[in-house]
Design an enzyme around this catalytic site. Structure first.
Site, mmCIF file in Angstrom:
data_model
loop_
_atom_site.group_PDB
_atom_site.id
_atom_site.type_symbol
_atom_site.label_atom_id
_atom_site.label_comp_id
_atom_site.label_asym_id
_atom_site.label_seq_id
_atom_site.Cartn_x
_atom_site.Cartn_y
_atom_site.Cartn_z
ATOM 1 N N HIS A 43 0.856 -1.191 0.000
ATOM 2 C CA HIS A 43 0.000 0.000 0.000
ATOM 3 C C HIS A 43 0.889 1.238 0.000
ATOM 4 O O HIS A 43 1.353 1.702 1.053
ATOM 5 C CB HIS A 43 -0.930 -0.030 1.224
ATOM 6 C CG HIS A 43 -1.936 1.079 1.254
ATOM 7 N ND1 HIS A 43 -3.120 0.993 1.972
ATOM 8 C CD2 HIS A 43 -1.959 2.306 0.679
ATOM 9 C CE1 HIS A 43 -3.812 2.116 1.820
ATOM 10 N NE2 HIS A 43 -3.112 2.930 1.046
ATOM 11 N N HIS A 48 1.191 4.929 -2.381
ATOM 12 C CA HIS A 48 0.809 5.806 -3.502
ATOM 13 C C HIS A 48 2.095 6.465 -3.955
ATOM 14 O O HIS A 48 2.710 7.201 -3.174
ATOM 15 C CB HIS A 48 -0.199 6.854 -3.035
ATOM 16 C CG HIS A 48 -1.438 6.256 -2.423
ATOM 17 N ND1 HIS A 48 -2.584 6.036 -3.135
ATOM 18 C CD2 HIS A 48 -1.680 5.791 -1.163
ATOM 19 C CE1 HIS A 48 -3.506 5.493 -2.355
ATOM 20 N NE2 HIS A 48 -2.978 5.322 -1.141
ATOM 21 N N HIS A 61 -9.579 1.054 -1.187
ATOM 22 C CA HIS A 61 -9.543 1.652 0.147
ATOM 23 C C HIS A 61 -10.959 1.532 0.730
ATOM 24 O O HIS A 61 -11.933 1.916 0.062
ATOM 25 C CB HIS A 61 -9.191 3.129 0.071
ATOM 26 C CG HIS A 61 -7.743 3.418 -0.188
ATOM 27 N ND1 HIS A 61 -7.060 2.926 -1.257
ATOM 28 C CD2 HIS A 61 -6.852 4.185 0.513
ATOM 29 C CE1 HIS A 61 -5.804 3.362 -1.216
ATOM 30 N NE2 HIS A 61 -5.648 4.140 -0.152
ATOM 31 N N GLU A 104 -11.254 3.264 6.081
ATOM 32 C CA GLU A 104 -10.241 4.179 6.641
ATOM 33 C C GLU A 104 -11.016 5.248 7.416
ATOM 34 O O GLU A 104 -10.862 5.389 8.624
ATOM 35 C CB GLU A 104 -9.414 4.800 5.506
ATOM 36 C CG GLU A 104 -8.346 5.780 5.977
ATOM 37 C CD GLU A 104 -7.586 6.447 4.816
ATOM 38 O OE1 GLU A 104 -8.112 6.467 3.694
ATOM 39 O OE2 GLU A 104 -6.465 6.957 5.061
ATOM 40 N N ASP A 149 1.740 3.993 2.816
ATOM 41 C CA ASP A 149 0.687 4.838 2.247
ATOM 42 C C ASP A 149 1.271 6.026 1.459
ATOM 43 O O ASP A 149 1.388 5.949 0.246
ATOM 44 C CB ASP A 149 -0.278 5.307 3.339
ATOM 45 C CG ASP A 149 -1.692 5.583 2.825
ATOM 46 O OD1 ASP A 149 -1.946 5.372 1.626
ATOM 47 O OD2 ASP A 149 -2.547 6.009 3.630
ATOM 48 N N ASP A 150 1.621 7.094 2.160
ATOM 49 C CA ASP A 150 2.191 8.301 1.532
ATOM 50 C C ASP A 150 3.383 8.755 2.381
ATOM 51 O O ASP A 150 3.266 9.716 3.155
ATOM 52 C CB ASP A 150 1.125 9.405 1.467
ATOM 53 C CG ASP A 150 -0.100 8.965 0.676
ATOM 54 O OD1 ASP A 150 -0.030 8.935 -0.560
ATOM 55 O OD2 ASP A 150 -1.115 8.610 1.305
#
Ligand code: HPA
Ligand code: ZN
Length: 338
Positions: A17, A19, A197, A200, A278-279
């Site tokens: 996961h 991005h 997703h 969340e 994630d980021d």
């Protein structure tokens, strides 16, 4: 015995996961802005970092989409992905499944070809320099229409053999998975795997929809599934992988503190949780830092960390024989470092 940091970095793992636009570091943002002649609303790298205080998912998304505006050329996408691969090679990542948001770029007039060819060339280079395998997940922006998602899938046609899966990201509330049931079915007919997703910020019902209406192979995040016992049972029974993101959950206020994170509860329930970043440029750390922060906050022991790494391989879209090889290597590494 090696220390926790060395244990976490050494542990062979997959990232499921991530991005790629979320790996844009402030320094890179300035460098790309300069070389592309793009104005950015920040005076300095410190100024950018100071803006990264988010109250919820939308606060983050607004800044994240604005940041992505500096990405203009095939070379930018190559350099962005290469910087990510170089960083996580040092974190023990041997396989990465990376999401990209084509609509964020095509809506600014960047050709789909430039985005994907830049990423693919970095993926080939990562295989050569680090021996790292990777896969692409084309993520649809859920705040946009179903029609827009169909157009994006059509634009991806020439590259479908180099895309592993489609995903669903962006603003969750008000954009339930069912909005994309038909486009996910079309992607499945093309032989693509499916992730979304869900849970969340959205309610357990969104996770049910991702399972029943989208027929996903993995749930990204999934935290709020814990509010529904029947849903937890379903996820456990189906051995559904959840791509949990510890620092993201903290920075987007999904949990109040990392000590409150339910990761240990998830594992105790038999959920197939993994740890991901994630980021990472926005949430304060790449994958090893995500493992380290949650291990310390939730007092995870080494067998639990090994389970999280094992789940990252079993939940990947690698072929079965490659998964078997990775699990054997993981076990051999654990035998040498326990
Ligand atoms: N949630 C939804 N969309 C996103 C995220 C996230 O955590 N990161 C990048 N796009
Ligand atoms: Zn995400």
């Amino acid at each position: 015995m090696i220390d926790l940091d060395a244990f976490i970095r050494g542990l062979p793992k997959a990232e499921l996961h991530l991005h790629i636009e979320g790996s844009l570091e402030p320094e890179q943002m300035f460098a790309f802005a300069r070389r592309n002649g793009v104005a950015i609303p920040y005076a300095s790298v410190e100024d950018v970092r100071a803006a990264y205080a988010f109250g919820n998912l939308q606060d983050f998304l607004d800044i994240y989409y604005a940041g992505a505006d500096v990405l203009r050329t095939r070379q930018d996408f190559h350099d962005l992905a290469m910087a990510y691969f170089d960083r996580v090679a040092a974190d023990g990542v041997v396989h990465a499944e990376i999401m990209f948001d084509p609509q964020t770029h095509t809506m600014r007039g960047i050709p789909f070809a430039d985005v994907i060819e830049g990423l693919l060339s970095a993926m080939a280079q990562a295989q050569g320099t680090h021996g790292m395998t990777s896969a692409l997940i084309l993520s649809f922006l859920r705040h946009l229409s179903e029609e827009d998602a169909f157009e994006t899938l059509a634009a991806a046609q020439p590259w479908l053999d180099r895309i592993a899966a489609v995903g669903l990201d962006s603003s969750e509330m008000g954009h339930p998975p069912k909005k994309f049931a038909r486009v996910f079915a079309a992607a499945a007919r093309h032989g693509l795997r499916l992730v979304a997703h869900a849970g969340e910020e959205g309610p357990p019902d969104y996770v049910w929809q991702a399972l029943d209406l989208l027929q996903v192979d993995r749930i990204d995040h999934g935290n709020r599934a814990l509010e529904d016992d029947a849903l937890v049972k379903r996820l456990v029974d189906e051995a559904m992988t959840l791509t949990v993101c510890s620092l993201s959950n903290l920075k987007l206020c999904v949990v109040d503190t990392l000590a409150d994170h339910p990761i240990d509860h998830m594992l105790a329930l038999g959920l197939h949780a993994t740890i991901n970043s994630d980021d990472p440029a926005y949430f304060g750390g790449y994958i090893a830092e995500n493992y380290r922060a949650i291990a310390l906050a939730c007092h995870l022991d080494r067998p639990q960390l090994a389970t999280l790494a094992r789940n990252s391989f079993t939940g990947s879209f690698l072929p079965k024989d490659a998964i078997t090889v990775h699990l054997k290597r993981l076990d051999a590494w654990l035998a040498d470092h326990s």
